[in-house]
Enzyme design. Structure first.
Site, mmCIF file in Angstrom:
data_model
loop_
_atom_site.group_PDB
_atom_site.id
_atom_site.type_symbol
_atom_site.label_atom_id
_atom_site.label_comp_id
_atom_site.label_asym_id
_atom_site.label_seq_id
_atom_site.Cartn_x
_atom_site.Cartn_y
_atom_site.Cartn_z
ATOM 1 N N GLU A 167 -51.213 7.867 -14.704
ATOM 2 C CA GLU A 167 -52.103 8.149 -15.149
ATOM 3 C C GLU A 167 -52.564 8.564 -16.607
ATOM 4 O OE1 GLU A 167 -51.261 12.003 -11.994
ATOM 5 O OE2 GLU A 167 -50.468 10.334 -10.474
ATOM 6 N N GLU A 268 -46.663 6.351 -5.410
ATOM 7 C CA GLU A 268 -45.956 7.666 -5.211
ATOM 8 C C GLU A 268 -47.101 7.444 -3.924
ATOM 9 O OE1 GLU A 268 -47.392 11.110 -7.363
ATOM 10 O OE2 GLU A 268 -46.087 9.882 -9.515
#
Ligand SMILES: *[C@@H]1O[C@H](CO)[C@@H](O)[C@H](O)[C@H]1NC(C)=O
Ligand SMILES: *[C@@H]1O[C@H](CO)[C@@H](O)[C@H](O)[C@H]1NC(C)=O
Ligand SMILES: *[C@@H]1O[C@H](CO)[C@@H](O)[C@H](O)[C@H]1NC(C)=O
Ligand SMILES: *[C@@H]1O[C@H](CO)[C@@H](O)[C@H](O)[C@H]1NC(C)=O
Length: 476
Positions: A167, A268
């Site tokens: 990220e 995730e």
């Protein structure tokens, strides 16, 4: 809704003091047989000749505490948790940060004995790109730490892959980080090849940002082979029970990534907006998705104060929640598709995206590897800095930074120990006369919903990210 989820991602990345008490019992001895290393063919992973689907959980006990510790160096923690991994029926864990000075034999062997592979983020809070100012943070001090982590884990046959970042790009405002993310991915691949290690796949874990997650996937898989990621992984919280393949938008996800030529998985998943029962698991391992996705990892094993935990940990005691049981049942119920599940063997690169309102890179030029880091291809990384080293984000200087633009390589990644350090993609060039960026359909403006989080913000580190003032901003 993604607000909360994204918030949680931040917590995931802080590992805690899972301090192993002195004299704690050792784990079972090394298994007599080693796990078959996972390989990549086309858009899928293979264990030998069998298609391999990741069935896993994200694992960083203590991640909510704000302190960083290495769960794979914590023998007591491993001893405690591996039996629960077995109970869950998983074959992989993802770990967000490790101490590259620590010994990982005991835990890696225990995981191996349980048939579990490791997907490892090579960044740490102190050694990572700074999304607010990526150029100076892409330096040889940072890469030395990354390479040292590769050295520490390359010998384990159950190291499934490395994540070059998590990220780093988390908004439409910081897609200027993309060339650095891709350069780090390239450098890691070159390092693995130059050091003569097994071809351990290197990929990246992308934030759940609709506006550019797909574009970034195209970007990391475009250009020459030496610069392309070996896989791509996405953090996705769009299936919120009760839901379905179409309600969640996973049908669109499949459409978007159909034809994508490297393995794709969810690094995730597991939305908690409503009580989750993991009904997405049967979809993820069904033929509706298996031609495009190779499974995923549920966020996350331990409860870290954000309600994503499958278990709560107190010292040596693990208490399972009903979510643990639900996931265990869902994994047990979800059998893999037969044969290769519709996997493709095509290795065609994606088309490089052109710039648009959600994407700033105007071509596929990458920064050249900093020359001080290029030397490590030949010599090895040397002494690892660990988690408590001085850090790299402020180490940019004329001696450590990149100068010049890389020339796209020949299309191959060298994989012999005798390879010279001058990888093709590290050749410096004053001007990037690379493949012209091809047109790609212009994505419509999609408002990133991250902003919605302001009101619910509870993690101070995240607040810093918002203000763009954290030097560690890019680590998670
Ligand atoms: C990995 O294996 C090689 C060859 O056996 C050995 O030289 C090297 O020291 C090992 N590295 C680590 C970190 O154990
Ligand atoms: C699919 O791609 C479009 C752009 O073509 C994007 O707007 C949308 O968010 C993507 N959807 C998913 C679920 O990835
Ligand atoms: C079990 O798997 C089947 C077939 O994939 C699916 O239709 C069903 O919803 C699953 N049940 C549960 C409880 O996950
Ligand atoms: C994303 O960018 C917008 C500006 O377009 C900004 O208002 C917002 O705070 C940013 N969000 C994050 C999480 O950095």
């Amino acid at each position: 809704m993604k607000t909360i989820n994204n918030l949680a991602l931040v917590a995931a990345t802080f590992s805690a003091a899972g301090v192993a008490a002195a004299g704690t019992p050792v784990l079972a001895p090394r298994a007599s047989s080693t796990l078959t290393p996972i390989t990549v063919t086309g858009n899928a992973f293979y264990q030998g000749t069998d298609r391999f689907y990741i069935r896993g959980v994200d694992y960083q006990p203590g991640g909510g505490t704000g302190t960083v510790a290495d769960p794979i160096a914590d023998e007591a923690g491993c001893t405690r948790d591996v039996p629960y991994f077995t109970k869950l029926g998983i074959n992989a864990i993802r770990v967000y940060a490790v101490d590259n000075t620590a010994n990982h034999d005991t835990c890696m062997n225990a995981l191996e004995a349980a048939g579990i592979y490791l997907i490892l983020d090579t960044d740490t809070p102190k050694y990572s790109l700074n999304r607010a100012d990526p150029g100076p943070s892409y330096n040889s001090v940072y890469l030395q730490s990354v390479f040292a982590t590769i050295d520490a884990f390359a010998n384990y046959t159950n190291t499934l892959g490395f994540l070059s970042g998590n990220e780093v790009i988390n908004n439409v405002t910081n897609t200027n980080c993309a060339p650095y993310v891709k350069a780090v991915t390239r450098d890691m691949k070159q390092y693995i090849g130059s050091r003569g290690y097994r071809s351990i796949p290197v990929g990246y874990s992308a934030a759940d940002v609709d506006a550019n997650q797909g574009i970034l996937g195209q970007y990391l898989n475009c250009g020459t082979d030496d610069e392309r990621a070996d896989f791509y992984s996405i953090n996705d919280y769009s299936w919120c029970d009760p839901s379905s393949f179409t309600t969640s938008g996973w049908d669109t996800l499949i459409k978007n990534y159909t034809g994508y030529s490297i393995p794709l998985f969810m690094s995730e998943y597991g939305c908690i907006t409503n009580k989750r029962v993991f009904s997405e698991v049967s979809a993820l391992y069904s033929t509706e998705m298996s031609a495009v996705f190779s499974g995923g990892l549920v966020y996350e094993y331990s409860e870290e104060g954000n309600n994503y935990g499958l278990v709560t940990i107190s010292g040596t005691t693990v208490t399972i929640t009903d979510q643990f049981t639900d996931l265990q049942d869902a994994y047990a119920n979800a059998t893999n598709p037969t044969g290769n599940g519709g996997a493709s063997t095509s290795t065609d690169a994606s088309t490089c995206p052109s710039a648009n309102e959600n994407w700033t890179p105007t071509n596929d030029n990458l920064p050249a590897i900093p020359s001080a880091a290029e030397k490590l291809m030949k010599t090895g990384a040397g002494t690892a800095p660990g988690l408590s080293g001085a850090g790299s984000q402020n180490s940019g200087s004329s001696d450590t930074e990149s100068s010049g633009t890389a020339t796209a390589g020949s299309g191959t990644v060298t994989s012999t120990a005798t390879a010279s350090g001058s990888s093709s993609s590290s050749t410096k060039k004053s001007d990037g006369a690379l493949v012209a960026a091809l047109d790609m359909k212009v994505f419509s403006v999609v408002m990133v919903m991250l902003m919605g989080m302001v009101g619910g913000m509870v993690y101070c580190r995240f607040a810093f990210h918002f203000l763009g003032i954290s030097v560690h901003a890019s680590w998670n």
